[in-house]
Write an enzyme that holds these catalytic residues in place. Sequence first.
Site, PDB file in Angstrom:
ATOM      1  N   ASN B 107       0.813  -1.220   0.000  1.00  0.00           N
ATOM      2  CA  ASN B 107       0.000   0.000   0.000  1.00  0.00           C
ATOM      3  C   ASN B 107       0.848   1.272   0.000  1.00  0.00           C
ATOM      4  OD1 ASN B 107      -2.695  -0.505  -0.270  1.00  0.00           O
ATOM      5  ND2 ASN B 107      -3.076  -0.815   1.904  1.00  0.00           N
TER       6      ASN B 107
ATOM      7  N   PHE D  57      -4.767   3.976  11.776  1.00  0.00           N
ATOM      8  CA  PHE D  57      -5.030   3.151  10.605  1.00  0.00           C
ATOM      9  C   PHE D  57      -4.220   3.633   9.407  1.00  0.00           C
ATOM     10  CE2 PHE D  57      -8.710   2.932  13.350  1.00  0.00           C
ATOM     11  CZ  PHE D  57      -8.950   1.574  13.403  1.00  0.00           C
ATOM     12  N   GLU D  58      -3.862   2.689   8.557  1.00  0.00           N
ATOM     13  CA  GLU D  58      -3.074   3.027   7.381  1.00  0.00           C
ATOM     14  C   GLU D  58      -3.798   4.005   6.456  1.00  0.00           C
ATOM     15  OE1 GLU D  58      -2.885  -0.437   4.476  1.00  0.00           O
ATOM     16  OE2 GLU D  58      -3.934  -1.321   6.171  1.00  0.00           O
ATOM     17  N   THR D  59      -5.126   4.047   6.560  1.00  0.00           N
ATOM     18  CA  THR D  59      -5.897   4.953   5.713  1.00  0.00           C
ATOM     19  C   THR D  59      -5.689   6.420   6.090  1.00  0.00           C
ATOM     20  OG1 THR D  59      -7.682   4.355   7.229  1.00  0.00           O
ATOM     21  CG2 THR D  59      -7.719   3.381   5.036  1.00  0.00           C
TER      22      THR D  59
END
Lengths: 325, 325, 262, 262
Positions: B107, D57-59
């Site tokens: 990612n 969170f990676e978001t």
Amino acid sequence: MKSSQNKVTTIAAAIALLVKDNCHLSIGGFTINRNPMAAVYEIIRQQKRGLHLYAHSNGQGVDELVGAGCVTRLEIAYAGNGRFAPTCVRFRRAVEKGEIIVEDYSNYQMTLRFMAGAMGLPFLPTRSGLGTDIIKNWGFSKELRKNDETLPDHKLVTIDNPFDSWCDSPKLVLVPAINPDVTIIHVQQADRRGNARIQGLTFADVEQAKAARHLIITCEELVEEEFLKRDPDRNQIPFLHVDTVVPIAWGAYPTACYRYYDYDPRYLNNYRQAAEDENDYQSYLDKKIMGPANHLEFLALSNEKHLESLVADPETGYATGLERR
Amino acid sequence: MKSSQNKVTTIAAAIALLVKDNCHLSIGGFTINRNPMAAVYEIIRQQKRGLHLYAHSNGQGVDELVGAGCVTRLEIAYAGNGRFAPTCVRFRRAVEKGEIIVEDYSNYQMTLRFMAGAMGLPFLPTRSGLGTDIIKNWGFSKELRKNDETLPDHKLVTIDNPFDSWCDSPKLVLVPAINPDVTIIHVQQADRRGNARIQGLTFADVEQAKAARHLIITCEELVEEEFLKRDPDRNQIPFLHVDTVVPIAWGAYPTACYRYYDYDPRYLNNYRQAAEDENDYQSYLDKKIMGPANHLEFLALSNEKHLESLVADPETGYATGLERR
Amino acid sequence: MGKKEEKENGYSRREMMTIAAAREINDGEIVFCGTGISMLAAMAAKNISAPQSTIFFETGAIDSRLEEVPLAVADSRVMHATAVNGGLAEAFATMQNRFTGNRVVGILGAAQIDIYGNLNSTAIGDYHNPDVRFSGSGGACDVASFVNRTIIFMQHEKRKFVEKLDYLTSPGWIDGPGGRERIGLGPGGPETVITDLGVLRFARESKKMYLAACYPGVTPEEIQLNTGFALDLKQAEVFPPPTNNELEILRERCDPQRLILG
Amino acid sequence: MGKKEEKENGYSRREMMTIAAAREINDGEIVFCGTGISMLAAMAAKNISAPQSTIFFETGAIDSRLEEVPLAVADSRVMHATAVNGGLAEAFATMQNRFTGNRVVGILGAAQIDIYGNLNSTAIGDYHNPDVRFSGSGGACDVASFVNRTIIFMQHEKRKFVEKLDYLTSPGWIDGPGGRERIGLGPGGPETVITDLGVLRFARESKKMYLAACYPGVTPEEIQLNTGFALDLKQAEVFPPPTNNELEILRERCDPQRLILG
């Protein structure tokens, strides 16, 4: 320290604790806007020496630190102050007299250097600098760099694109990361844990903040955590990065703080004039900076009505119609 | 086109104009949130073929494009859909049957690849990937890469740190930039010129948008330019990058759109079940996607009261207490 | 053009320079501005002939609505009613970006310029022991490296138009045809140099600066005398003076306090 | 532990796993969460024993206030009352950052694990022609590369605890002592593996996985039988079962709809 629930302290305590002689320091803001001036003046009052200062175009703050003799080495892109000083005066004198060593970069290169530091990377690439003396001329010699482990071995490195002709970029300039010992930024709002909100342009403050080992945030207003959390799309710096929070109104004065107050043209013009003359400058330092015990006393030297004229118009964020000649 | 004062068009026209067979496409959003689903379904309806798709973790949108046979090559970090599909079903089948070629990244690598594209750079560095099969195994062969000028010659390149031990990083992985022919993102608010505001997390949408040669923005609400300009700290994408603006309410449905509506658990569960069976999936495609002439007709297939239950609570931004089993 | 001519002509040199630059800006262009006269030129263009141009600043302000002239690129005035308030990272990326960078025209100034439009804004004399130290690159090197087209403001003096720069801060055409490509830069470069005496451009083939126009009352010979290298003077025309409309907008709408115009 | 034991014990395996992981989180830590059980473990820790831990969170959501359990890391629920809503770029930079990354504990899952804690979440069989294709790395490779300490959730089956991974998606201790440093990574790595049978850790010297604890009713031999490589079983203790308080908070405050607990 960074996980404390209450990081609020005074500017005197924050500077004494984190800004050591000879440390590597970075300050936020840009020319005449949002420089952490209360912190700058406190550093001068505490007579810090030997600072290694990083700046992109942080005009007024840089010139005052250089002028007061706090700085030994300076890595910088632009030492000007807009119309108030096409070249900052004390900076110019210090360089011409050989009192400080300067390493020149461009504004984007400095931005990328802070960004690399914030991203935990040793470098980032750019096409800016190819063919220029910024690459060829090193302010810090190869030897100095080799013998000082706080400096990267190279000012810049040019490489061929390892992906061949991808993106029509045959060559790239790699700029080394900066991880300052301390960064100081001034923001509009912060809470006790250190969550922070900058209004208007962020300049390179966020990158400078996240690149630093220690971070001092000064803020116009101390607000409740709940207030910032109600609208997190507006916040830029999470508390994770922050060591201390210093609420200090007019903390960027005489530079501007968008939505709070404008820069003070009279102060900045007077400063430039004083800076041109050794006696006048010494008297400026004595009376304006070393005289007051703190930022409140410093502010008290300015006429209250004059300060009021700088207060930002809520519609535009600056002092509409201000006399700026 | 990008300098037009009025870029508003329909989704059908935008897709017909900019999404060509075999083009390189990137879509915004993340798993079950803010995927540009109205655009995805229109691409399926227009039976685009041979797409080269870039995604980080854009779950539902990716799986529907793959399932409908629009995609030939996929560069991706994660093809899952949270609890609704630990691995996206149509993706899994397509890979296992050899119907698409996949190139795997992480990612962060995908984010940096879009960021490099947005920054006009051929690559960016990271420490992620060292020692893994992400570096060793190439989905696209060296030969394919050499013969296709739309692909970089290398999947990834590992280099020694040119600044020696600076930042304790002896080695770096360089990830090649992506410049998609088209990016499509769905945002909460945009104006006619294309200025856009995303609320909540931006994922990698801003990087994907700025990396693209052409950019389609679909938005929940078309707002006045003045409205966005009154609070520019909240905006992320200036009109400079934008080709077309498509106002389309519920444009991310069945994925969520923070502050507007939640994802539809029933739809996503039914989708996963249908995806597991060829007949059911074909019938899903026929009835749900190809049947309706446009997004409005597609939405009409869902019970109005059910859709209402998804409307976001103004306090939290999602449908508080929604039945999500 | 001395004080007398200013009075006779009804406009000052700075006004002439500002309007000359404003005329170079096409409608719909993205204009990168530095501090001072370049900012005023962009404001003038937007108010006179290029209403759809977009003014943007390295500090991160895109499409600023300038109701008062800013006195620095970080002035809060540039933050008002923008499309997006970002930071330096976003602003420079917009110029390095392959799809937006080539639509940007950059306006720069410098302390020295050479015949290929390379600029020095760092130091005069030895870099390590300078006679005069200037501000340094700021964003100038970045802009000159990234964008397709630059307009340069200069004071027209022999010591500023030099054979060889003391320090090359910002790349122009480097050493002539193919110079930029050889060092790895894109094909765009300096297009126009606007001075207090006239307007200079760069020959398409040789990439050398030539005199394109003199302001009314200035002769090509006078310009050559103030230039440290030989200029092609043959193509010099007389530059059309500011119109009343241009002057009125510049004075009344752009800089009524004469903060930049002086 | 079958359905019968679950009923007898008064808690399910998933509950045991969640609570085992929650106990690994120290107060004040920054917790990186993936989807599903790892998210629930972080919520449980925050509600039970680590109230000052920060969930992120990676978001791009930092310090989310989770009033309902999210069903993906992009769920709008993670955006509520955060410190900052950013994007992927900021989230991963926080982990790669030299001053924040080493304060992050990452919680990961995978399809395969080897004795050194390297993970496969990409494919079983030949990568180019896989028998089973999984989701791929997502942020797992990034987290495993950057942070100082990871906790790994696994289903305890022989085909998942393997001698050799079919594909190395996320780096653990690589090939043992000094393995990470040799390939250029930082010194931190996997610390704990939490399965449906027990808890495993890594030997300080050899970096090999060993059995640290079995859940009540599970024997070390049963765990060895379900592991594809030889485990050191000598240090195995019996893991303390969930307390009533832990179970109550997990069930009532964290996942009342049993969306993750099942």
